[in-house]
Design a protein around this motif. Structure first.
Motif, PDB file in Angstrom:
ATOM      1  N   LEU A  76       0.835  -1.209   0.000  1.00 30.37           N
ATOM      2  CA  LEU A  76       0.000   0.000   0.000  1.00 30.37           C
ATOM      3  C   LEU A  76       0.861   1.247   0.000  1.00 30.37           C
ATOM      4  CD1 LEU A  76      -3.034   1.201   0.767  1.00 30.37           C
ATOM      5  CD2 LEU A  76      -1.927   1.447   2.984  1.00 30.37           C
ATOM      6  N   VAL A  77       1.874   1.283   0.846  1.00 30.18           N
ATOM      7  CA  VAL A  77       2.746   2.457   0.948  1.00 30.18           C
ATOM      8  C   VAL A  77       3.536   2.649  -0.350  1.00 30.18           C
ATOM      9  CG1 VAL A  77       4.753   3.406   2.156  1.00 30.18           C
ATOM     10  CG2 VAL A  77       2.871   2.419   3.452  1.00 30.18           C
ATOM     11  N   ARG A  78       4.081   1.583  -0.888  1.00 30.61           N
ATOM     12  CA  ARG A  78       4.864   1.698  -2.131  1.00 30.61           C
ATOM     13  C   ARG A  78       4.011   2.116  -3.313  1.00 30.61           C
ATOM     14  NH1 ARG A  78       9.004  -3.367  -1.501  1.00 30.61           N
ATOM     15  NH2 ARG A  78      10.320  -2.358   0.064  1.00 30.61           N
ATOM     16  N   ARG A  79       2.799   1.591  -3.384  1.00 32.19           N
ATOM     17  CA  ARG A  79       1.906   1.984  -4.477  1.00 32.19           C
ATOM     18  C   ARG A  79       1.555   3.467  -4.384  1.00 32.19           C
ATOM     19  NH1 ARG A  79      -2.811  -1.892  -5.197  1.00 32.19           N
ATOM     20  NH2 ARG A  79      -1.119  -3.146  -6.015  1.00 32.19           N
ATOM     21  N   ALA A  80       1.308   3.929  -3.169  1.00 28.95           N
ATOM     22  CA  ALA A  80       0.992   5.347  -2.982  1.00 28.95           C
ATOM     23  C   ALA A  80       2.202   6.213  -3.300  1.00 28.95           C
ATOM     24  CB  ALA A  80       0.515   5.595  -1.560  1.00 28.95           C
ATOM     25  N   GLU A  81       3.402   5.757  -2.936  1.00 27.36           N
ATOM     26  CA  GLU A  81       4.614   6.520  -3.246  1.00 27.36           C
ATOM     27  C   GLU A  81       4.823   6.625  -4.751  1.00 27.36           C
ATOM     28  OE1 GLU A  81       7.660   4.476  -0.980  1.00 27.36           O
ATOM     29  OE2 GLU A  81       7.888   6.290   0.215  1.00 27.36           O
ATOM     30  N   ALA A  82       4.470   5.580  -5.488  1.00 27.10           N
ATOM     31  CA  ALA A  82       4.626   5.608  -6.947  1.00 27.10           C
ATOM     32  C   ALA A  82       3.757   6.692  -7.572  1.00 27.10           C
ATOM     33  CB  ALA A  82       4.289   4.242  -7.533  1.00 27.10           C
ATOM     34  N   ASN A  83       2.642   6.992  -6.968  1.00 24.40           N
ATOM     35  CA  ASN A  83       1.763   8.047  -7.489  1.00 24.40           C
ATOM     36  C   ASN A  83       2.387   9.435  -7.356  1.00 24.40           C
ATOM     37  OD1 ASN A  83      -0.179   6.147  -8.095  1.00 24.40           O
ATOM     38  ND2 ASN A  83      -1.291   6.450  -6.180  1.00 24.40           N
ATOM     39  N   TYR A  84       3.340   9.566  -6.413  1.00 20.59           N
ATOM     40  CA  TYR A  84       3.957  10.860  -6.177  1.00 20.59           C
ATOM     41  C   TYR A  84       5.406  10.903  -6.657  1.00 20.59           C
ATOM     42  CZ  TYR A  84      -0.041  11.345  -3.096  1.00 20.59           C
ATOM     43  OH  TYR A  84      -1.307  11.391  -2.590  1.00 20.59           O
ATOM     44  N   SER A  85       5.766  10.051  -7.595  1.00 22.62           N
ATOM     45  CA  SER A  85       7.170   9.983  -8.016  1.00 22.62           C
ATOM     46  C   SER A  85       7.621  11.215  -8.798  1.00 22.62           C
ATOM     47  CB  SER A  85       7.400   8.724  -8.857  1.00 22.62           C
ATOM     48  OG  SER A  85       6.597   8.778 -10.022  1.00 22.62           O
ATOM     49  N   ASP A  86       6.690  11.933  -9.420  1.00 28.68           N
ATOM     50  CA  ASP A  86       7.083  13.082 -10.231  1.00 28.68           C
ATOM     51  C   ASP A  86       7.121  14.396  -9.448  1.00 28.68           C
ATOM     52  OD1 ASP A  86       4.352  12.969  -9.877  1.00 28.68           O
ATOM     53  OD2 ASP A  86       3.889  13.867 -11.822  1.00 28.68           O
ATOM     54  N   HIS A  87       6.594  14.430  -8.245  1.00 31.00           N
ATOM     55  CA  HIS A  87       6.646  15.655  -7.441  1.00 31.00           C
ATOM     56  C   HIS A  87       6.736  15.303  -5.961  1.00 31.00           C
ATOM     57  CE1 HIS A  87       2.393  14.562  -7.222  1.00 31.00           C
ATOM     58  NE2 HIS A  87       2.296  15.355  -6.164  1.00 31.00           N
ATOM     59  N   ARG A  88       7.145  16.296  -5.178  1.00 31.10           N
ATOM     60  CA  ARG A  88       7.272  16.081  -3.735  1.00 31.10           C
ATOM     61  C   ARG A  88       5.882  16.196  -3.105  1.00 31.10           C
ATOM     62  NH1 ARG A  88      10.715  16.323   0.586  1.00 31.10           N
ATOM     63  NH2 ARG A  88      12.572  16.710  -0.627  1.00 31.10           N
TER      64      ARG A  88
END
Length: 191
Positions: A76-88
């Protein structure tokens, strides 16, 4: 549903006026005689080996539940982090992710407590499911109030609940610390 149980004296002959426990008959609030369960044979006590086997198998099942929830939480955490890979991402996203991880961990602990409670209920260690859940929760968290205790024959199994709780809290503490460490580097800007 609460049941009021009263006792009335059994009819005796005039020459026998002594009061004994056997002379009391359980009756409900309306005076109707209830089933007398005082003379039932005691249930068989478990052996130490059976308690060790049951406790070990339940801890293994609980560990499988913990591992499944840890993997789901990390995914869950990694999938959510992937959504924010292009911005902080901001503090709100950090809060949502951390809250989601905490909810998953609480859910895993709840499932483990219910596993123990259902086992105690199945083994008829406690008269009600509520008592089994309460005892499992108190023992799993290692609080151990002592107001509800198991009978002599199941004491070893109750120790397994506390061991399982210690294991679960250790694993989930490590997972939360790792998630916080990983998320804080990415989500909270350093000054």
């Amino acid at each position: 549903m609460a049941v009021l149980v009263c006792f009335r004296r059994a009819t005796r002959t005039p020459r026998d006026n002594s009061t004994r426990q056997d002379d009391l008959i359980p009756v409900n609030a309306l005076g109707k005689k209830l089933a007398d369960t005082r003379h039932e044979p005691a249930p068989e006590q478990p052996t130490m080996l059976s308690e060790l086997i049951i406790g070990t198998l339940t801890i293994l099942a609980s560990t499988a539940v913990m591992i499944a929830f840890v993997l789901l939480t990390i995914r869950l955490v990694r999938r959510a982090e992937a959504n924010y890979s292009d911005h902080r991402p901001g503090i709100l996203q950090f809060f949502i992710l951390l809250s989601s991880a905490v909810v998953m961990i609480l859910l895993a602990n709840t499932v483990c407590v219910w596993m123990w409670a259902l086992l105690f209920h199945y083994l008829e260690v406690f008269p009600s499911l509520e008592e089994a859940v309460y005892f499992s929760m108190v023992s799993f968290s290692t609080v151990g109030y002592g107001d509800v205790v198991v009978e002599h024959g199941w004491r070893i199994l109750s120790g397994f609940v506390a061991v399982n709780g210690l294991l679960a809290f250790g694993v989930f503490t490590a997972v939360l610390i790792e998630i916080i460490r990983g998320l804080s580097d990415r989500y909270i800007p350093r000054r």
